[in-house]
Design a protein around this motif. Structure first.
Motif, PDB file in Angstrom:
ATOM      1  N   ALA A   1     -57.405  78.227  -3.706  1.00 39.44           N
ATOM      2  CA  ALA A   1     -57.458  77.360  -2.627  1.00 39.44           C
ATOM      3  C   ALA A   1     -58.193  76.376  -2.927  1.00 39.44           C
ATOM      4  O   ALA A   1     -57.764  75.183  -2.680  1.00 39.44           O
ATOM      5  N   VAL A   2     -59.273  76.468  -3.444  1.00 42.78           N
ATOM      6  CA  VAL A   2     -60.303  75.323  -3.942  1.00 42.78           C
ATOM      7  C   VAL A   2     -59.222  74.197  -4.722  1.00 42.78           C
ATOM      8  O   VAL A   2     -59.186  73.117  -4.539  1.00 42.78           O
ATOM      9  N   GLU A   3     -58.659  74.737  -5.929  1.00 43.04           N
ATOM     10  CA  GLU A   3     -58.011  73.855  -6.728  1.00 43.04           C
ATOM     11  C   GLU A   3     -56.877  73.096  -5.905  1.00 43.04           C
ATOM     12  O   GLU A   3     -56.750  72.021  -6.393  1.00 43.04           O
ATOM     13  N   LYS A   4     -56.461  73.924  -4.913  1.00 40.40           N
ATOM     14  CA  LYS A   4     -55.091  73.045  -4.262  1.00 40.40           C
ATOM     15  C   LYS A   4     -55.702  71.905  -3.534  1.00 40.40           C
ATOM     16  O   LYS A   4     -55.256  70.920  -3.333  1.00 40.40           O
TER      17      LYS A   4
ATOM     18  N   SER B   1     -68.160  61.191  -3.668  1.00 38.08           N
ATOM     19  CA  SER B   1     -68.687  62.002  -2.525  1.00 38.08           C
ATOM     20  C   SER B   1     -69.353  63.177  -2.763  1.00 38.08           C
ATOM     21  O   SER B   1     -69.283  63.843  -3.499  1.00 38.08           O
ATOM     22  N   GLU B   2     -69.870  64.040  -1.647  1.00 38.38           N
ATOM     23  CA  GLU B   2     -70.239  65.162  -1.831  1.00 38.38           C
ATOM     24  C   GLU B   2     -69.034  66.214  -1.986  1.00 38.38           C
ATOM     25  O   GLU B   2     -69.310  67.200  -2.797  1.00 38.38           O
ATOM     26  N   GLN B   3     -68.062  65.820  -1.183  1.00 37.35           N
ATOM     27  CA  GLN B   3     -66.991  66.722  -1.414  1.00 37.35           C
ATOM     28  C   GLN B   3     -66.613  66.639  -2.717  1.00 37.35           C
ATOM     29  O   GLN B   3     -66.349  67.932  -3.488  1.00 37.35           O
TER      30      GLN B   3
ATOM     31  N   TYR C   1     -66.593  69.907  -5.427  1.00 32.22           N
ATOM     32  CA  TYR C   1     -65.242  70.368  -6.269  1.00 32.22           C
ATOM     33  C   TYR C   1     -65.860  70.516  -7.755  1.00 32.22           C
ATOM     34  O   TYR C   1     -65.346  71.511  -8.040  1.00 32.22           O
ATOM     35  N   ILE C   2     -66.440  69.651  -8.092  1.00 32.21           N
ATOM     36  CA  ILE C   2     -66.645  69.446  -9.761  1.00 32.21           C
ATOM     37  C   ILE C   2     -67.661  70.798 -10.134  1.00 32.21           C
ATOM     38  O   ILE C   2     -67.314  71.445 -10.764  1.00 32.21           O
ATOM     39  N   ALA C   3     -68.573  71.150  -8.953  1.00 32.60           N
ATOM     40  CA  ALA C   3     -69.597  72.136  -9.081  1.00 32.60           C
ATOM     41  C   ALA C   3     -68.701  73.573  -9.282  1.00 32.60           C
ATOM     42  O   ALA C   3     -68.903  74.138 -10.102  1.00 32.60           O
ATOM     43  N   GLU C   4     -67.821  73.650  -8.126  1.00 30.40           N
ATOM     44  CA  GLU C   4     -67.083  74.836  -8.054  1.00 30.40           C
ATOM     45  C   GLU C   4     -66.088  75.088  -9.436  1.00 30.40           C
ATOM     46  O   GLU C   4     -66.144  76.306  -9.868  1.00 30.40           O
ATOM     47  N   LEU C   5     -65.330  74.069  -9.542  1.00 22.36           N
ATOM     48  CA  LEU C   5     -64.276  74.258 -10.467  1.00 22.36           C
ATOM     49  C   LEU C   5     -64.856  74.289 -12.055  1.00 22.36           C
ATOM     50  O   LEU C   5     -63.955  74.562 -12.944  1.00 22.36           O
ATOM     51  N   SER C   6     -65.980  73.540 -12.213  1.00 21.48           N
ATOM     52  CA  SER C   6     -66.464  73.496 -13.665  1.00 21.48           C
ATOM     53  C   SER C   6     -67.132  74.489 -14.024  1.00 21.48           C
ATOM     54  O   SER C   6     -67.510  74.776 -15.405  1.00 21.48           O
ATOM     55  N   ALA C   7     -67.310  75.444 -13.212  1.00 27.95           N
ATOM     56  CA  ALA C   7     -68.163  76.771 -13.809  1.00 27.95           C
ATOM     57  C   ALA C   7     -67.159  77.580 -14.671  1.00 27.95           C
ATOM     58  O   ALA C   7     -66.132  77.578 -14.668  1.00 27.95           O
ATOM     59  N   LYS C   8     -67.938  77.962 -15.912  1.00 21.96           N
ATOM     60  CA  LYS C   8     -67.161  78.628 -16.777  1.00 21.96           C
ATOM     61  C   LYS C   8     -66.589  79.612 -16.414  1.00 21.96           C
ATOM     62  O   LYS C   8     -65.165  79.891 -17.028  1.00 21.96           O
TER      63      LYS C   8
ATOM     64  N   ARG D   1     -57.547  71.241 -14.824  1.00 20.18           N
ATOM     65  CA  ARG D   1     -58.578  71.063 -15.686  1.00 20.18           C
ATOM     66  C   ARG D   1     -58.768  69.621 -16.279  1.00 20.18           C
ATOM     67  O   ARG D   1     -59.889  69.013 -16.258  1.00 20.18           O
ATOM     68  N   TYR D   2     -57.696  69.067 -16.692  1.00 21.58           N
ATOM     69  CA  TYR D   2     -57.753  67.685 -17.308  1.00 21.58           C
ATOM     70  C   TYR D   2     -58.143  66.623 -16.331  1.00 21.58           C
ATOM     71  O   TYR D   2     -59.010  65.871 -16.170  1.00 21.58           O
ATOM     72  N   THR D   3     -57.757  66.776 -14.985  1.00 25.37           N
ATOM     73  CA  THR D   3     -58.057  66.144 -13.896  1.00 25.37           C
ATOM     74  C   THR D   3     -59.621  66.080 -13.405  1.00 25.37           C
ATOM     75  O   THR D   3     -60.188  65.014 -13.386  1.00 25.37           O
ATOM     76  N   LEU D   4     -60.002  67.515 -13.388  1.00 23.35           N
ATOM     77  CA  LEU D   4     -61.514  67.505 -13.373  1.00 23.35           C
ATOM     78  C   LEU D   4     -62.271  66.819 -14.306  1.00 23.35           C
ATOM     79  O   LEU D   4     -63.226  66.267 -14.007  1.00 23.35           O
ATOM     80  N   VAL D   5     -62.028  66.661 -15.623  1.00 20.55           N
ATOM     81  CA  VAL D   5     -62.747  66.090 -16.620  1.00 20.55           C
ATOM     82  C   VAL D   5     -62.674  64.453 -16.329  1.00 20.55           C
ATOM     83  O   VAL D   5     -63.963  63.980 -16.168  1.00 20.55           O
ATOM     84  N   GLU D   6     -61.629  64.035 -15.809  1.00 17.81           N
ATOM     85  CA  GLU D   6     -61.473  62.646 -15.526  1.00 17.81           C
ATOM     86  C   GLU D   6     -62.356  62.367 -14.449  1.00 17.81           C
ATOM     87  O   GLU D   6     -63.230  61.218 -14.355  1.00 17.81           O
ATOM     88  N   CYS D   7     -62.407  63.194 -13.277  1.00 14.77           N
ATOM     89  CA  CYS D   7     -63.119  62.927 -12.003  1.00 14.77           C
ATOM     90  C   CYS D   7     -64.679  63.125 -12.280  1.00 14.77           C
ATOM     91  O   CYS D   7     -65.357  62.183 -11.866  1.00 14.77           O
ATOM     92  N   GLN D   8     -64.772  63.927 -13.009  1.00 10.98           N
ATOM     93  CA  GLN D   8     -66.495  64.164 -13.508  1.00 10.98           C
ATOM     94  C   GLN D   8     -66.955  63.094 -14.269  1.00 10.98           C
ATOM     95  O   GLN D   8     -68.085  62.617 -13.923  1.00 10.98           O
ATOM     96  N   LYS D   9     -66.248  62.477 -15.127  1.00 12.83           N
ATOM     97  CA  LYS D   9     -66.463  61.312 -15.937  1.00 12.83           C
ATOM     98  C   LYS D   9     -66.938  60.068 -14.910  1.00 12.83           C
ATOM     99  O   LYS D   9     -67.802  59.344 -15.174  1.00 12.83           O
ATOM    100  N   GLU D  10     -66.082  59.872 -13.925  1.00 13.20           N
ATOM    101  CA  GLU D  10     -65.905  58.944 -13.138  1.00 13.20           C
ATOM    102  C   GLU D  10     -67.173  59.092 -12.011  1.00 13.20           C
ATOM    103  O   GLU D  10     -67.862  58.177 -11.949  1.00 13.20           O
TER     104      GLU D  10
END
Lengths: 504, 504
Positions: free
Chosen positions: B7-10, B62-64, B68-75, B86-95
Motif C-alpha cells: 500500500a505504501v509503495e502504491k 516534504s515530510e511526506q 516514504y524514504i524512511a519506510e521504503l528504504s528499510a532493509k 526501488r530505483y525510483t526511491l534511489v533517485e528521490c532520496q538523492k534529490e
C-alpha cells in the motif's frame, strides 16, 4: 483591523493566482493536444490535465477557500476591498457553491459517465445509430435534473442551466425572442428557396492551397488588429480561440483546400473571440475576471466580426483584390458575384455548416427540445423524431440518418445543456451592438471600406471588452443599447441583406 | 506486513506520478516558450513555471517524501519492492538529500542571484565586457563552493560537481583521458592547418530555402527511425530535444538559409537525444527513471548520430542525391568534394560552431579552468587571461574580445559548473560504443549505406536506451565495451578520418 483585512485580501489573491497558474498550464496542454501533440503522448497528457484539474477543483472548494469567502464577504469589510478582490470573490463564491452543492460521490460518477458518453456518442455517430447513445443521454439528463434540484430553481428548471452560460437569461425571455426570430426567418428562408435569383457559387470551390490561405488569413488578422505579440494562429480540426494569459490569446483554424470559406470566415470568427480577450483591462489579469462575461457576449464578438464585418460588401470592396493575389482564380469573378456567392443561403442539415440566415433556426430547434426535456414535456427516446419534425417544419429539410440529425453535435454528450441558446443570443446581441455603434460612429460601411477597424475595435473595447467578467451580459447590453434583449435588429439586418441578395 | 508495504509503495508511486505530472506541464511550457509563444505572455508564463517548479521542489523535500524514504528504504522491506519502486526511491532520496542539505534561505538567495547573473551575462556579452559579469560569477562560484561543503566531498572538490551530471566520473579520470586526447588532437590540428589539401567549401553557403531544409530534415528523421507518432519537429533559436512523456519526445532545430549544415546536423544531433528517450523501456514511464542516465551518455547518443552516422561518407553516398532534389545547387558538386567540405576542420573561437575534431579542445579548456577555480588554483578575475592563453596554446587562435572568448557560453551564468566535461565524455563514450557495435554488427558502413538504421537503433536500445536512469553511466560503458573510459577509440577515429581527408 484594516491592516488584517488587507493581509487576508493579499493572501486570497495569491491563492487565486495559484489556481489561475494551474488553469494556464491546463489551457496550454489543451491547446497543444489540439494543434499537433503526437498521438502516443495523448493518454498521459490527458492524465496530467486530469490531475491539475483536480488541483483546481480542490482549491475552489477547500476549507481555505471557504474561510476566505467567509472573512471577505462580511459586510463590514466589503468597503475596504479593492474592486479586483470584490469581483473575484463573487466569482469564487459562485463556483464554490456550485461545486459544493453536488455530493462528491455523485459528481465523480457524473464525470465518469461524461467521458464514457462522449466515446459512445462518437461510436453512435459513426454508426448513425441513436439507440446506442440513448441510455447514456438519458443518464446525463437525469444527473443534470438532480443537479438542478441541488442548485435550486428560479421558475422554469431550465433557467438554472441557462444561468450557467448566460446569467440573467430565462425561458420566458427566450420564448419571446426566439418565437419572434423564428416567425420572421422561416418565411424568409421559404421565399429564398423559391427565388429565381440564386447566386452562382461554383467558383468558390476551386483549389486554393493551404499555405496561400494561411498567408491571406494572417494578412486579414493583422488588418483587423489581432495582436500577434499576444497570440498566434495554428491549425486544428475543430477551431477555437483560447486565452492562456493576458498576453497570450491564441486562435486556431482549419483549412479546406476546396472551400476557402472554412478557413477565412472561421479565422475571423475566432479573431472576434480573441480580440475580446486581448482587450480586457489588464487590471483583471491573474483572476477569473480576465475572461469573457458569458458565452453569449463572447459569441456576439465572434459573430460581429465574422458576419457584420467579413461578410459585408464593403469588406470585400477593400480586400477582394488582395484575395485575388493569393487566389488568382478569382480574377475572372466580379466583386458582386463573389459577394453574392459567399452570402448564399440554403437550408441544410448541419448546424456548423449553416449560413448566417438559417443558423438561428438550428439553435431554436435545440433550445425548444432542451427546454421540453427538462420540464418533462418530452423524453430522451422522443428526441430523434421531434428533431426531424422540427427540421422539416422550420427549414424544409429532413435528416435521413441520425448522424446528420440528432447525433451531429457533441454538446449533449459532454453534458452541456443550456449552452446552445448562447449562439443565437450572441447573434442578437451583436446586431444590437451594431445598431448602437452605428449611431455613434459615422458611417460604419465606410470604416470597413477604408480598413479603419481601429475605431470599431476601440468602441467594442470601451463598451464591452475592457470589463471582462466584471459586468453581467444583460447589464452590458442595457448600458450599451439602452434596452433589453430585442430581436428586431437582427431580423432587420437579415431581411435587408437577404432580400437584396435574392432580389425579393 | 507485506500488504502494508504494498500500500505504501502504491501511494509513493502515485506521489511521484503527481510530481512527474507537474514536470510534464512545466516541460510543455518551456517548449512552448522556445518555439513561438507570443512575447507579451512570456513574463506571466515564467511565473507559472516558477509556481509549478516550487510545487515540485516542495514535494521532493516534504515530510511526506521523508516518510516514504524512511519506510521504503528499510532493509527488511527492500526485497518486497518492485524494481520500479526501488530505483525510483534511489533517485528521490538523492534529490531529497541534495535539496535538503542547502539551507532554504541560502538556496533562495542563490536562485535570485542565478536569474540576475543571467541577465548581467547577456548584457556583458553584448558589450563584450567581462568586468560587468565578474562580480556575479564570483558570487556564483562562492555559493557553489559552499554547496560543495554541504553536499560533502570525495577527493577533489570538483568531483562533487561532476557527480551532479556524470555520477562516478572524477578529476583523476578526466585528467588522465583529457591529457591523452589533448596530446593527440593538438598536433593533428596543427598538421591540418599546414596541409595544402584543404577542402573547397564555398558551395555550402548557397541559398537553401528554409522550407526545403525542413522537408529534407523530416525525410532524414524518418529514415533514422525517429517516431513522429511520439514526437514533432519545431523551430527555435537554441535547439534542444525535450521529453514531455513516454509518448512525446520533441526535437527543435534552427534554419540558416546560407548554411544548411546548422539545421541538418543540428536536427540529427537532437534526433540522437530523442531516439534515446523514445526507446527507454515503458516500464519506467511516470517516474524519474524515464530519462537519460547522465548528460554524458545522452551526449554520446546525439554525437553518435551527428558525427558517426551523418558525417560518414556512406551516409552521403546514400542521401546525396536526395539532398540534391531539395537543393539543386549541389548537382554540380561531386560527392567526394561535398564529403570533404562538410568535414572541414579549422580552429575557431566559438565552441558551438566548432567542427568534430577541434570540439574536444574547447571542452578541455573549460574543464581545466573549472577544476582550477574550485581547487583554488585560480581566481575568477584570472579567467579571461587564462582562457585566451589556452586557446592560443591548444587551438592556435586567440580571442580579441571577451564576447568571443570567456563570455561565449551561458552555462556559468546559470551556475552550471561541472557540466562541460559531459560533452567530451559523451564523445569518447560514443566512440567506444561504436567500436563495440562494429564487433557485433557486420559492416557498420554498409548498414549506413543501405539505410538499415534499424539495426543500429536496436543495438543502442538493447545496450543503452532501454535502461533509462536505472543503470549508471560507467556501468553501462563497462557492460557494453568490457572496459572503462578509454580515449583511444575517439583518437583513432579522428586520426584516421582527418588524415584521410587532409591527405596527411
Amino acid at each position: 483591523m484594516k491592516k488584517n483585512i488587507q493581509a487576508v485580501e493579499k493572501q486570497f489573491l495569491q491563492y487565486v493566482k495559484k489556481m489561475m497558474a494551474y488553469k494556464e498550464a491546463i489551457s496550454l496542454m489543451y491547446w497543444d493536444l489540439r494543434t499537433g501533440a503526437p498521438r502516443k503522448g495523448v493518454d498521459q497528457r490527458s492524465e496530467v490535465i486530469g490531475m491539475l484539474s483536480q488541483d483546481v477543483f480542490h482549491m475552489s472548494t477547500s476549507e481555505q477557500m471557504a474561510a476566505y469567502i467567509a472573512e471577505l464577504s462580511a459586510k463590514s469589510v466589503q468597503e475596504q476591498l479593492s474592486p479586483v478582490t470584490r469581483y473575484t470573490l463573487v466569482e469564487c463564491q459562485k463556483e464554490y457553491e456550485r461545486n459544493k452543492k453536488i455530493p462528491a460521490d455523485e459528481y465523480k460518477q457524473y464525470v465518469i459517465l461524461q467521458s464514457k458518453a462522449e466515446s459512445v456518442w462518437e461510436e453512435a455517430k459513426a454508426k448513425s445509430d441513436f439507440s446506442l447513445f440513448e441510455p447514456y443521454l438519458k443518464q446525463l439528463v437525469d444527473f443534470t435534473k438532480r443537479f438542478i434540484t441541488y442548485w435550486g430553481t428560479n421558475g422554469h428548471p431550465y433557467n438554472t442551466l441557462l444561468d450557467l452560460y448566460e446569467p440573467g437569461v430565462t425561458v420566458d425571455l427566450l420564448d419571446d425572442v426566439f418565437s419572434k426570430l423564428r416567425n420572421r426567418i422561416v418565411p424568409l428562408v421559404q421565399q429564398i428557396s423559391e427565388s429565381r435569383h440564386k447566386p452562382e457559387t461554383s467558383f468558390l470551390f476551386q483549389p486554393f492551397p493551404k499555405e496561400k490561405q494561411r498567408a491571406f488569413s494572417l494578412a486579414l488578422l493583422k488588418e483587423l488588429g489581432y495582436d500577434f505579440d499576444a497570440g498566434r494562429l495554428d491549425e486544428t480540426t475543430h477551431p477555437f480561440a483560447i486565452t492562456l494569459n493576458e498576453g497570450d490569446v491564441r486562435i486556431t483554424t482549419k483549412y479546406d483546400e476546396n472551400d476557402f470559406r472554412t478557413a477565412i470566415f472561421g479565422t475571423i470568427h475566432e479573431c472576434g473571440h480573441a480580440l475580446y480577450e486581448q482587450n480586457i483591462s489588464k487590471e483583471w489579469a491573474g483572476t477569473p475576471l480576465y475572461d469573457g462575461t458569458s458565452m453569449g457576449i463572447h459569441e456576439s464578438q465572434s459573430l460581429f466580426y465574422e458576419n457584420f464585418i467579413a461578410r459585408h460588401y464593403s469588406f470585400w470592396k477593400r480586400y477582394y483584390s488582395l484575395l485575388q493575389q493569393y487566389a488568382p482564380h478569382f480574377v475572372d469573378v466580379s466583386l458582386d458575384d463573389f459577394y453574392r456567392a459567399i452570402n448564399e443561403s440554403k437550408p441544410s442539415l448541419i448546424r456548423i455548416e449553416a449560413d448566417e440566415l438559417t443558423y438561428p433556426l438550428h439553435i431554436i430547434i435545440r433550445y425548444e427540445m432542451e427546454k421540453a426535456l427538462f420540464d418533462g414535456a418530452i423524453e430522451v427516446r422522443d428526441l430523434p423524431h421531434i428533431w426531424n419534425e422540427k427540421y422539416e417544419a422550420y427549414l424544409g429539410v429532413r435528416p435521413e440518418r441520425d448522424a446528420e440529425g440528432i447525433l451531429q453535435d457533441v454538446h449533449w454528450a459532454g453534458g452541456s445543456f443550456g449552452y446552445f441558446p448562447s449562439y443565437a443570443l450572441g447573434y442578437m446581441y451583436a446586431a444590437q451592438f451594431k445598431y448602437a455603434m452605428e449611431k455613434q460612429l459615422l458611417d460604419f460601411d465606410k470604416l470597413i471600406e477604408n480598413g479603419e477597424f481601429v475605431h470599431i475595435r476601440e468602441w467594442l473595447t470601451k463598451h464591452i471588452h475592457q470589463y471582462g467578467k466584471t459586468k453581467k451580459p444583460l447589464d452590458i447590453l442595457h448600458e450599451v443599447t439602452g434596452e433589453g434583449l430585442n430581436p428586431t435588429y437582427l431580423i432587420r439586418y437579415l431581411e435587408e441583406k437577404y432580400k437584396h441578395i435574392y432580389r425579393l
